[in-house]
Design an enzyme around this catalytic site. Structure first.
Site, PDB file in Angstrom:
ATOM      1  N   ASP A   1      36.508 -12.979  19.022  1.00  0.00           N
ATOM      2  CA  ASP A   1      36.763 -12.632  17.617  1.00  0.00           C
ATOM      3  C   ASP A   1      36.126 -11.285  17.322  1.00  0.00           C
ATOM      4  O   ASP A   1      35.028 -11.003  17.812  1.00  0.00           O
ATOM      5  CB  ASP A   1      36.155 -13.721  16.704  1.00  0.00           C
ATOM      6  CG  ASP A   1      36.809 -13.765  15.341  1.00  0.00           C
ATOM      7  OD1 ASP A   1      36.731 -12.751  14.616  1.00  0.00           O
ATOM      8  OD2 ASP A   1      37.402 -14.802  14.992  1.00  0.00           O
TER       9      ASP A   1
ATOM     10  N   LEU B   1      41.844  -8.313  27.337  1.00  0.00           N
ATOM     11  CA  LEU B   1      40.658  -9.152  27.545  1.00  0.00           C
ATOM     12  C   LEU B   1      40.844  -9.870  28.876  1.00  0.00           C
ATOM     13  O   LEU B   1      41.948 -10.314  29.195  1.00  0.00           O
ATOM     14  CB  LEU B   1      40.557 -10.177  26.406  1.00  0.00           C
ATOM     15  CG  LEU B   1      39.448 -11.219  26.480  1.00  0.00           C
ATOM     16  CD1 LEU B   1      38.076 -10.564  26.330  1.00  0.00           C
ATOM     17  CD2 LEU B   1      39.626 -12.273  25.369  1.00  0.00           C
TER      18      LEU B   1
ATOM     19  N   TYR C   1      52.949  -9.298   7.782  1.00  0.00           N
ATOM     20  CA  TYR C   1      52.517 -10.591   8.327  1.00  0.00           C
ATOM     21  C   TYR C   1      53.726 -11.411   8.781  1.00  0.00           C
ATOM     22  O   TYR C   1      53.753 -11.923   9.903  1.00  0.00           O
ATOM     23  CB  TYR C   1      51.741 -11.327   7.237  1.00  0.00           C
ATOM     24  CG  TYR C   1      51.170 -12.679   7.625  1.00  0.00           C
ATOM     25  CD1 TYR C   1      49.941 -12.780   8.273  1.00  0.00           C
ATOM     26  CD2 TYR C   1      51.841 -13.854   7.315  1.00  0.00           C
ATOM     27  CE1 TYR C   1      49.395 -14.014   8.604  1.00  0.00           C
ATOM     28  CE2 TYR C   1      51.307 -15.097   7.641  1.00  0.00           C
ATOM     29  CZ  TYR C   1      50.084 -15.176   8.277  1.00  0.00           C
ATOM     30  OH  TYR C   1      49.550 -16.406   8.597  1.00  0.00           O
TER      31      TYR C   1
ATOM     32  N   ARG D   1      42.608 -17.087  -0.937  1.00  0.00           N
ATOM     33  CA  ARG D   1      43.677 -18.087  -0.985  1.00  0.00           C
ATOM     34  C   ARG D   1      43.418 -19.063  -2.131  1.00  0.00           C
ATOM     35  O   ARG D   1      42.304 -19.167  -2.637  1.00  0.00           O
ATOM     36  CB  ARG D   1      43.802 -18.800   0.362  1.00  0.00           C
ATOM     37  CG  ARG D   1      44.571 -17.958   1.346  1.00  0.00           C
ATOM     38  CD  ARG D   1      44.663 -18.569   2.707  1.00  0.00           C
ATOM     39  NE  ARG D   1      43.484 -18.317   3.514  1.00  0.00           N
ATOM     40  CZ  ARG D   1      43.343 -18.696   4.772  1.00  0.00           C
ATOM     41  NH1 ARG D   1      44.305 -19.360   5.357  1.00  0.00           N
ATOM     42  NH2 ARG D   1      42.242 -18.420   5.437  1.00  0.00           N
TER      43      ARG D   1
HETATM   44  P1  NAD Z   1      41.024 -16.482   9.183  1.00  0.00           P
HETATM   45  O1  NAD Z   1      41.291 -15.147   8.584  1.00  0.00           O
HETATM   46  O2  NAD Z   1      39.914 -17.298   8.638  1.00  0.00           O
HETATM   47  O3  NAD Z   1      40.803 -16.361  10.756  1.00  0.00           O
HETATM   48  C1  NAD Z   1      41.395 -15.370  11.552  1.00  0.00           C
HETATM   49  C2  NAD Z   1      40.377 -14.955  12.600  1.00  0.00           C
HETATM   50  O4  NAD Z   1      40.960 -13.946  13.447  1.00  0.00           O
HETATM   51  C3  NAD Z   1      39.118 -14.338  11.980  1.00  0.00           C
HETATM   52  O5  NAD Z   1      37.965 -14.893  12.563  1.00  0.00           O
HETATM   53  C4  NAD Z   1      39.243 -12.854  12.320  1.00  0.00           C
HETATM   54  O6  NAD Z   1      37.994 -12.197  12.405  1.00  0.00           O
HETATM   55  C5  NAD Z   1      39.983 -12.932  13.648  1.00  0.00           C
HETATM   56  N1  NAD Z   1      40.650 -11.677  13.987  1.00  0.00           N
HETATM   57  C6  NAD Z   1      41.424 -10.904  13.194  1.00  0.00           C
HETATM   58  N2  NAD Z   1      41.831  -9.812  13.861  1.00  0.00           N
HETATM   59  C7  NAD Z   1      41.321  -9.925  15.116  1.00  0.00           C
HETATM   60  C8  NAD Z   1      41.377  -9.110  16.273  1.00  0.00           C
HETATM   61  N3  NAD Z   1      42.050  -7.938  16.272  1.00  0.00           N
HETATM   62  N4  NAD Z   1      40.732  -9.514  17.384  1.00  0.00           N
HETATM   63  C9  NAD Z   1      40.026 -10.669  17.403  1.00  0.00           C
HETATM   64  N5  NAD Z   1      39.926 -11.479  16.333  1.00  0.00           N
HETATM   65  C10 NAD Z   1      40.572 -11.105  15.196  1.00  0.00           C
HETATM   66  O7  NAD Z   1      42.404 -17.293   9.084  1.00  0.00           O
HETATM   67  P2  NAD Z   1      42.716 -18.824   9.421  1.00  0.00           P
HETATM   68  O8  NAD Z   1      43.100 -19.492   8.164  1.00  0.00           O
HETATM   69  O9  NAD Z   1      41.662 -19.402  10.261  1.00  0.00           O
HETATM   70  O10 NAD Z   1      44.051 -18.642  10.276  1.00  0.00           O
HETATM   71  C11 NAD Z   1      44.029 -18.678  11.690  1.00  0.00           C
HETATM   72  C12 NAD Z   1      45.441 -18.471  12.228  1.00  0.00           C
HETATM   73  O11 NAD Z   1      46.318 -19.472  11.721  1.00  0.00           O
HETATM   74  C13 NAD Z   1      46.046 -17.126  11.854  1.00  0.00           C
HETATM   75  O12 NAD Z   1      46.784 -16.641  12.949  1.00  0.00           O
HETATM   76  C14 NAD Z   1      46.978 -17.460  10.723  1.00  0.00           C
HETATM   77  O13 NAD Z   1      48.052 -16.565  10.647  1.00  0.00           O
HETATM   78  C15 NAD Z   1      47.431 -18.864  11.094  1.00  0.00           C
HETATM   79  N6  NAD Z   1      47.835 -19.625   9.907  1.00  0.00           N
HETATM   80  C16 NAD Z   1      46.896 -20.116   9.053  1.00  0.00           C
HETATM   81  C17 NAD Z   1      47.292 -20.792   7.922  1.00  0.00           C
HETATM   82  C18 NAD Z   1      46.306 -21.377   6.956  1.00  0.00           C
HETATM   83  O14 NAD Z   1      46.712 -21.906   5.919  1.00  0.00           O
HETATM   84  N7  NAD Z   1      45.016 -21.359   7.219  1.00  0.00           N
HETATM   85  C19 NAD Z   1      48.668 -20.954   7.644  1.00  0.00           C
HETATM   86  C20 NAD Z   1      49.586 -20.401   8.523  1.00  0.00           C
HETATM   87  C21 NAD Z   1      49.169 -19.741   9.669  1.00  0.00           C
HETATM   88  N1  UDP Z   2      47.567 -18.232  -6.256  1.00  0.00           N
HETATM   89  C1  UDP Z   2      47.163 -18.346  -7.573  1.00  0.00           C
HETATM   90  N2  UDP Z   2      45.888 -17.996  -7.878  1.00  0.00           N
HETATM   91  C2  UDP Z   2      44.989 -17.553  -6.960  1.00  0.00           C
HETATM   92  C3  UDP Z   2      45.414 -17.447  -5.602  1.00  0.00           C
HETATM   93  C4  UDP Z   2      46.717 -17.785  -5.297  1.00  0.00           C
HETATM   94  O1  UDP Z   2      47.933 -18.760  -8.430  1.00  0.00           O
HETATM   95  O2  UDP Z   2      43.837 -17.268  -7.332  1.00  0.00           O
HETATM   96  C5  UDP Z   2      48.946 -18.626  -5.905  1.00  0.00           C
HETATM   97  C6  UDP Z   2      49.718 -17.604  -5.084  1.00  0.00           C
HETATM   98  O3  UDP Z   2      50.347 -16.669  -5.940  1.00  0.00           O
HETATM   99  C7  UDP Z   2      50.704 -18.481  -4.349  1.00  0.00           C
HETATM  100  C8  UDP Z   2      49.950 -19.797  -4.123  1.00  0.00           C
HETATM  101  O4  UDP Z   2      48.868 -19.779  -5.070  1.00  0.00           O
HETATM  102  O5  UDP Z   2      51.828 -18.747  -5.152  1.00  0.00           O
HETATM  103  C9  UDP Z   2      49.371 -19.926  -2.720  1.00  0.00           C
HETATM  104  O6  UDP Z   2      48.643 -18.755  -2.443  1.00  0.00           O
HETATM  105  P1  UDP Z   2      47.839 -18.551  -1.094  1.00  0.00           P
HETATM  106  O7  UDP Z   2      47.387 -17.123  -1.071  1.00  0.00           O
HETATM  107  O8  UDP Z   2      46.806 -19.599  -0.963  1.00  0.00           O
HETATM  108  O9  UDP Z   2      48.890 -18.823   0.074  1.00  0.00           O
HETATM  109  P2  UDP Z   2      50.400 -18.313   0.349  1.00  0.00           P
HETATM  110  O10 UDP Z   2      50.926 -17.600  -0.857  1.00  0.00           O
HETATM  111  O11 UDP Z   2      50.279 -17.410   1.536  1.00  0.00           O
HETATM  112  O12 UDP Z   2      51.153 -19.558   0.631  1.00  0.00           O
END
Ligand code: NAD
Ligand code: UDP
Length: 321
Positions: free
Chosen positions: A32, A62, A144, A185
């Site tokens: 990370d 890596l 994204y 979020r």
């Molecule tokens: P997060 O931002 O908490 O974690 C992402 C991690 O990746 C962080 O620790 C960050 O430092 C690391 N990172 C970013 N760029 C990097 C790089 N260049 N090299 C090494 N490490 C790097 O997000 P999360 O919620 O834990 O999400 C993890 C994964 O799951 C992501 O790929 C995200 O797109 C995917 N995902 C998450 C959700 C969700 O709701 N949490 C939903 C859909 C997809």
């Molecule tokens: N959202 C909101 N208030 C906040 C943060 C997010 O109303 O303080 C809304 C945002 O506009 C979206 C939904 O909540 O419609 C989910 O947002 P999030 O960023 O958690 O995830 P994503 O939009 O990527 O699903």
């Protein structure tokens, strides 16, 4: 015991995944660059003999000798991934290529954390894996969304061209302890605002919907997906089909926290999807998986986490590396 690399292992999901893999008796390598992850998430794992933290940006190659790779490296919050859209594309595409090349050299299984964002602003509801999505390639979220779509293309190209053992999981909104208080979020924002007595910031009318999965369920789904036979590649939706509006979520968090915060309505960010709900039939049949934690219980656990965090010193400050 397998040797397992978790790229993005200091993030919200990654830290839970590392913990679970260590509990399973594996040798875990967490790579990370701490862009959105924090060392605090993994500090309890650092003393463990089979946990190895590598501070590394995976957009550079890596080399570790591993049997399995989980690629989670990418900021997941729209607030964070839109700050530097070029870097978001690089982490998705260059990062995935480096992880796929590593998997090829090691003959390792590789799982990609894809996203429900590949469905864009969906015209089909709920979303099954067959739906190809409705995506504007130049919208605010496209760094994204198109990044994740391109990663899926890369995974299937390496699969078809080199026979890599790939797994693609499309993750829907997931929440729980270890979300960063400044993550941006919705669930972390609303809980922190409610606990501090600040205004709850609803974007738009609050009638947009999401379906929220508790982190323990999601991590279980990822591990089950990794353990499937080689002919199962995905993509497979992983999420909780229980759908609610953002206004209902705000009311729910207010009632669980007993907060008297006011609801305020702010402009909807551009290109915010109107609805999201996964069809999880594939995960049910292929992984024998479905979420077990309902929203009420998951929110209570998350609220307890943030209460403790805020008691320790007000949030983001205590999490600094
Ligand atoms: P997060 O931002 O908490 O974690 C992402 C991690 O990746 C962080 O620790 C960050 O430092 C690391 N990172 C970013 N760029 C990097 C790089 N260049 N090299 C090494 N490490 C790097 O997000 P999360 O919620 O834990 O999400 C993890 C994964 O799951 C992501 O790929 C995200 O797109 C995917 N995902 C998450 C959700 C969700 O709701 N949490 C939903 C859909 C997809
Ligand atoms: N959202 C909101 N208030 C906040 C943060 C997010 O109303 O303080 C809304 C945002 O506009 C979206 C939904 O909540 O419609 C989910 O947002 P999030 O960023 O958690 O995830 P994503 O939009 O990527 O699903």
């Amino acid at each position: 015991m397998s040797r397992i690399l978790v790229a993005g292992g200091a993030g919200f999901l990654g830290a839970h995944l590392c913990e679970k893999l260590l509990e399973g008796g594996h040798d875990v390598f967490c790579a990370d660059n701490l862009q959105t992850g924090v060392k605090c998430n993994i500090k309890h794992l650092l003393p463990q003999p089979y946990f190895n933290f590598i501070q590394h940006d995976i957009t550079s190659a890596l080399d570790v000798d591993v049997d399995e790779i989980y690629n989670l490296a990418c900021p997941a919050s729209p607030v964070h991934y839109q700050v530097d859209p070029v870097q978001t594309l690089k982490i998705n595409i260059n990062g995935a290529i480096n992880m796929l090349d590593l998997s090829k050299r090691n003959n390792a299984k590789i799982l990609q954390a894809s996203s429900s964002e590949v469905y864009g602003d969906p015209e089909v509801h709920p979303q099954s894996e067959q739906y190809c999505g409705k995506v504007d390639p130049v919208c605010m979220r496209s760094c994204y969304i198109e990044g994740k779509r391109c990663v899926e293309t890369l995974f299937f190209s390496y699969f078809r061209q080199y026979g890599l053992k790939i797994k693609v999981g499309r993750i829907f909104n997931t929440y729980g302890p270890r979300m960063h208080p400044d993550d941006g979020r919705v669930i972390s924002n609303f809980i922190v605002q409610a606990l501090k007595g600040d205004d709850i910031t609803i974007y738009g009318t609050g009638q947009q919907t999401r379906s929220f999965c508790y982190v323990d369920d999601l991590v279980e789904g990822l591990i089950r997906l990794m353990r499937t036979p080689v002919n199962i590649t995905g993509p497979i939706n992983l999420g909780n089909p229980y759908e609610i509006t953002i206004s209902q979520l705000a009311q729910h968090i207010l009632s669980l926290t007993g907060s008297s915060s006011r609801l305020v309505y702010l402009p909807l960010p551009r290109d915010d999807p109107r609805q999201r709900k996964p069809v999880i039939d594939r995960a049910r049949s292929l992984l024998n998986w479905e979420p077990k934690v309902n929203l009420d219980d998951g929110l209570k656990k998350t609220i307890i986490y943030f209460e403790k965090l805020l008691c320790k010193g007000g949030g983001s400050g205590v999490l600094n590396n």
